[in-house]
Design a protein around this motif. Structure first.
Motif, PDB file in Angstrom:
ATOM      1  N   ALA A  81      -3.420   5.668  -1.761  1.00 38.46           N
ATOM      2  CA  ALA A  81      -3.834   4.266  -1.781  1.00 38.46           C
ATOM      3  C   ALA A  81      -4.510   3.924  -3.108  1.00 38.46           C
ATOM      4  O   ALA A  81      -4.234   2.878  -3.711  1.00 38.46           O
ATOM      5  CB  ALA A  81      -4.770   3.964  -0.612  1.00 38.46           C
ATOM      6  N   VAL A  82      -5.366   4.814  -3.584  1.00 43.48           N
ATOM      7  CA  VAL A  82      -6.020   4.605  -4.882  1.00 43.48           C
ATOM      8  C   VAL A  82      -4.963   4.561  -5.992  1.00 43.48           C
ATOM      9  O   VAL A  82      -5.029   3.717  -6.901  1.00 43.48           O
ATOM     10  CB  VAL A  82      -7.069   5.699  -5.152  1.00 43.48           C
ATOM     11  N   THR A  83      -3.991   5.438  -5.917  1.00 46.23           N
ATOM     12  CA  THR A  83      -2.903   5.441  -6.892  1.00 46.23           C
ATOM     13  C   THR A  83      -2.174   4.103  -6.896  1.00 46.23           C
ATOM     14  O   THR A  83      -1.833   3.570  -7.960  1.00 46.23           O
ATOM     15  CB  THR A  83      -1.912   6.586  -6.587  1.00 46.23           C
ATOM     16  N   MET A  84      -1.949   3.540  -5.716  1.00 47.79           N
ATOM     17  CA  MET A  84      -1.257   2.253  -5.640  1.00 47.79           C
ATOM     18  C   MET A  84      -2.107   1.112  -6.194  1.00 47.79           C
ATOM     19  O   MET A  84      -1.584   0.195  -6.823  1.00 47.79           O
ATOM     20  CB  MET A  84      -0.833   1.949  -4.198  1.00 47.79           C
ATOM     21  N   VAL A  85      -3.412   1.156  -5.981  1.00 44.61           N
ATOM     22  CA  VAL A  85      -4.292   0.136  -6.560  1.00 44.61           C
ATOM     23  C   VAL A  85      -4.223   0.201  -8.084  1.00 44.61           C
ATOM     24  O   VAL A  85      -4.109  -0.829  -8.767  1.00 44.61           O
ATOM     25  CB  VAL A  85      -5.744   0.310  -6.053  1.00 44.61           C
ATOM     26  N   LEU A  86      -4.262   1.407  -8.627  1.00 45.20           N
ATOM     27  CA  LEU A  86      -4.167   1.563 -10.082  1.00 45.20           C
ATOM     28  C   LEU A  86      -2.800   1.119 -10.592  1.00 45.20           C
ATOM     29  O   LEU A  86      -2.692   0.485 -11.647  1.00 45.20           O
ATOM     30  CB  LEU A  86      -4.448   3.021 -10.468  1.00 45.20           C
ATOM     31  N   ALA A  87      -1.741   1.440  -9.844  1.00 44.03           N
ATOM     32  CA  ALA A  87      -0.398   1.006 -10.234  1.00 44.03           C
ATOM     33  C   ALA A  87      -0.297  -0.513 -10.215  1.00 44.03           C
ATOM     34  O   ALA A  87       0.330  -1.112 -11.107  1.00 44.03           O
ATOM     35  CB  ALA A  87       0.645   1.617  -9.291  1.00 44.03           C
ATOM     36  N   PHE A 102       5.797  -4.248  -4.206  1.00 46.18           N
ATOM     37  CA  PHE A 102       6.201  -2.949  -3.654  1.00 46.18           C
ATOM     38  C   PHE A 102       4.996  -2.026  -3.540  1.00 46.18           C
ATOM     39  O   PHE A 102       4.817  -1.349  -2.518  1.00 46.18           O
ATOM     40  CB  PHE A 102       7.292  -2.325  -4.531  1.00 46.18           C
ATOM     41  N   ASN A 103       4.147  -2.003  -4.580  1.00 49.62           N
ATOM     42  CA  ASN A 103       2.934  -1.189  -4.520  1.00 49.62           C
ATOM     43  C   ASN A 103       2.015  -1.634  -3.391  1.00 49.62           C
ATOM     44  O   ASN A 103       1.370  -0.802  -2.741  1.00 49.62           O
ATOM     45  CB  ASN A 103       2.172  -1.238  -5.846  1.00 49.62           C
ATOM     46  N   ALA A 104       1.956  -2.943  -3.135  1.00 48.34           N
ATOM     47  CA  ALA A 104       1.119  -3.464  -2.060  1.00 48.34           C
ATOM     48  C   ALA A 104       1.613  -2.982  -0.696  1.00 48.34           C
ATOM     49  O   ALA A 104       0.814  -2.631   0.177  1.00 48.34           O
ATOM     50  CB  ALA A 104       1.084  -4.987  -2.105  1.00 48.34           C
ATOM     51  N   ILE A 105       2.922  -2.930  -0.515  1.00 43.17           N
ATOM     52  CA  ILE A 105       3.485  -2.425   0.745  1.00 43.17           C
ATOM     53  C   ILE A 105       3.111  -0.959   0.934  1.00 43.17           C
ATOM     54  O   ILE A 105       2.689  -0.547   2.027  1.00 43.17           O
ATOM     55  CB  ILE A 105       5.010  -2.625   0.772  1.00 43.17           C
ATOM     56  N   LEU A 106       3.240  -0.158  -0.124  1.00 48.70           N
ATOM     57  CA  LEU A 106       2.864   1.256  -0.029  1.00 48.70           C
ATOM     58  C   LEU A 106       1.367   1.408   0.210  1.00 48.70           C
ATOM     59  O   LEU A 106       0.939   2.295   0.964  1.00 48.70           O
ATOM     60  CB  LEU A 106       3.289   1.995  -1.296  1.00 48.70           C
ATOM     61  N   LEU A 107       0.566   0.548  -0.401  1.00 40.69           N
ATOM     62  CA  LEU A 107      -0.882   0.569  -0.190  1.00 40.69           C
ATOM     63  C   LEU A 107      -1.222   0.282   1.266  1.00 40.69           C
ATOM     64  O   LEU A 107      -2.060   0.976   1.868  1.00 40.69           O
ATOM     65  CB  LEU A 107      -1.557  -0.451  -1.110  1.00 40.69           C
ATOM     66  N   ILE A 108      -0.580  -0.707   1.839  1.00 40.66           N
ATOM     67  CA  ILE A 108      -0.840  -1.049   3.247  1.00 40.66           C
ATOM     68  C   ILE A 108      -0.450   0.105   4.155  1.00 40.66           C
ATOM     69  O   ILE A 108      -1.185   0.457   5.086  1.00 40.66           O
ATOM     70  CB  ILE A 108      -0.106  -2.353   3.623  1.00 40.66           C
ATOM     71  N   ALA A 109       0.692   0.727   3.880  1.00 38.07           N
ATOM     72  CA  ALA A 109       1.124   1.869   4.700  1.00 38.07           C
ATOM     73  C   ALA A 109       0.119   3.016   4.598  1.00 38.07           C
ATOM     74  O   ALA A 109      -0.244   3.632   5.615  1.00 38.07           O
ATOM     75  CB  ALA A 109       2.516   2.328   4.266  1.00 38.07           C
ATOM     76  N   ALA A 110      -0.347   3.300   3.392  1.00 34.27           N
ATOM     77  CA  ALA A 110      -1.343   4.361   3.218  1.00 34.27           C
ATOM     78  C   ALA A 110      -2.644   4.005   3.925  1.00 34.27           C
ATOM     79  O   ALA A 110      -3.289   4.867   4.539  1.00 34.27           O
ATOM     80  CB  ALA A 110      -1.584   4.612   1.729  1.00 34.27           C
ATOM     81  N   ALA A 111      -3.028   2.733   3.881  1.00 32.44           N
ATOM     82  CA  ALA A 111      -4.259   2.294   4.544  1.00 32.44           C
ATOM     83  C   ALA A 111      -4.155   2.428   6.060  1.00 32.44           C
ATOM     84  O   ALA A 111      -5.123   2.812   6.727  1.00 32.44           O
ATOM     85  CB  ALA A 111      -4.588   0.854   4.155  1.00 32.44           C
ATOM     86  N   VAL A 112      -2.991   2.146   6.620  1.00 31.66           N
ATOM     87  CA  VAL A 112      -2.798   2.310   8.065  1.00 31.66           C
ATOM     88  C   VAL A 112      -2.931   3.788   8.444  1.00 31.66           C
ATOM     89  O   VAL A 112      -3.575   4.129   9.445  1.00 31.66           O
ATOM     90  CB  VAL A 112      -1.433   1.735   8.500  1.00 31.66           C
ATOM     91  N   ILE A 113      -2.355   4.664   7.634  1.00 34.06           N
ATOM     92  CA  ILE A 113      -2.482   6.104   7.905  1.00 34.06           C
ATOM     93  C   ILE A 113      -3.939   6.538   7.787  1.00 34.06           C
ATOM     94  O   ILE A 113      -4.444   7.299   8.625  1.00 34.06           O
ATOM     95  CB  ILE A 113      -1.574   6.911   6.964  1.00 34.06           C
ATOM     96  N   MET A 114      -4.636   6.051   6.760  1.00 30.22           N
ATOM     97  CA  MET A 114      -6.058   6.371   6.615  1.00 30.22           C
ATOM     98  C   MET A 114      -6.828   5.942   7.857  1.00 30.22           C
ATOM     99  O   MET A 114      -7.616   6.722   8.404  1.00 30.22           O
ATOM    100  CB  MET A 114      -6.657   5.633   5.403  1.00 30.22           C
ATOM    101  N   TRP A 115      -6.628   4.694   8.274  1.00 30.85           N
ATOM    102  CA  TRP A 115      -7.334   4.186   9.443  1.00 30.85           C
ATOM    103  C   TRP A 115      -7.037   5.020  10.679  1.00 30.85           C
ATOM    104  O   TRP A 115      -7.949   5.425  11.398  1.00 30.85           O
ATOM    105  CB  TRP A 115      -6.922   2.725   9.689  1.00 30.85           C
ATOM    106  N   GLY A 116      -5.773   5.294  10.913  1.00 29.42           N
ATOM    107  CA  GLY A 116      -5.395   6.030  12.120  1.00 29.42           C
ATOM    108  C   GLY A 116      -5.869   7.467  12.128  1.00 29.42           C
ATOM    109  O   GLY A 116      -6.367   7.964  13.141  1.00 29.42           O
ATOM    110  N   ARG A 117      -5.736   8.141  11.000  1.00 24.56           N
ATOM    111  CA  ARG A 117      -6.074   9.572  10.961  1.00 24.56           C
ATOM    112  C   ARG A 117      -7.556   9.846  10.752  1.00 24.56           C
ATOM    113  O   ARG A 117      -8.054  10.894  11.131  1.00 24.56           O
ATOM    114  CB  ARG A 117      -5.241  10.281   9.892  1.00 24.56           C
ATOM    115  N   PHE A 118      -8.275   8.915  10.145  1.00 27.50           N
ATOM    116  CA  PHE A 118      -9.741   9.051  10.071  1.00 27.50           C
ATOM    117  C   PHE A 118     -10.362   8.588  11.384  1.00 27.50           C
ATOM    118  O   PHE A 118     -11.453   9.020  11.729  1.00 27.50           O
ATOM    119  CB  PHE A 118     -10.337   8.209   8.940  1.00 27.50           C
ATOM    120  N   GLY A 119      -9.696   7.690  12.090  1.00 25.13           N
ATOM    121  CA  GLY A 119     -10.281   7.058  13.267  1.00 25.13           C
ATOM    122  C   GLY A 119      -9.722   7.502  14.593  1.00 25.13           C
ATOM    123  O   GLY A 119      -9.737   8.694  14.907  1.00 25.13           O
TER     124      GLY A 119
END
Length: 123
Positions: A81-87, A102-119
């Motif tokens: 997600a950080v990589t996508m923000v920088l991109a 496209f980077n925003a879509i990948l960022l959202i997908a990474a954020a959903v995984i972060m939310w689900g797997r941290f939570g």
């Protein structure tokens, strides 16, 4: 939801592993013909981005698959997600709105995984 997260992890891992291997192994000239932004970035940085993307892709799958250090999966998603923000910042500077989308879509997908797997759907 767990199955949905696994599917997202698999898709994201496939995308980032392909992109990472390409950036880490292809000659600069070939990369410039495929990815115009490479002309603005030193080769060593492009290689580092590729290795980071490949490591992130492996981190999305391997810890959960082997049930070892599963906290690495949401951490890998965070790194991607950080990589996508920088991109997105790079593409904004280059005035490339399609790449930002496209980077925003990948960022959202990474954020959903972060939310689900941290939570609520941690391993």
């Amino acid at each position: 939801m767990n199955v949905f997260l696994w599917i997202m992890q698999g898709v994201l891992a496939a995308l980032f592993s392909a992109a990472g291997v390409t950036k880490a192994t292809q000659p600069r000239e070939k990369l410039i013909s495929q990815l115009l932004w490479v002309s603005d970035v030193p080769t060593s940085v492009v290689r580092l981005i590729g290795v980071a993307e490949l490591a992130g892709a492996l981190g999305l799958i391997l810890p959960g698959a082997f049930d070892i250090a599963t906290v690495l999966t949401p951490l890998a998603a965070t790194g991607l997600a950080v990589t996508m923000v920088l991109a997105m910042g790079l593409h904004a500077r280059r005035k490339e709105p399609q790449a930002i989308g496209f980077n925003a879509i990948l960022l959202i997908a990474a954020a959903v995984i972060m939310w689900g797997r941290f939570g609520p759907y941690a391993f």
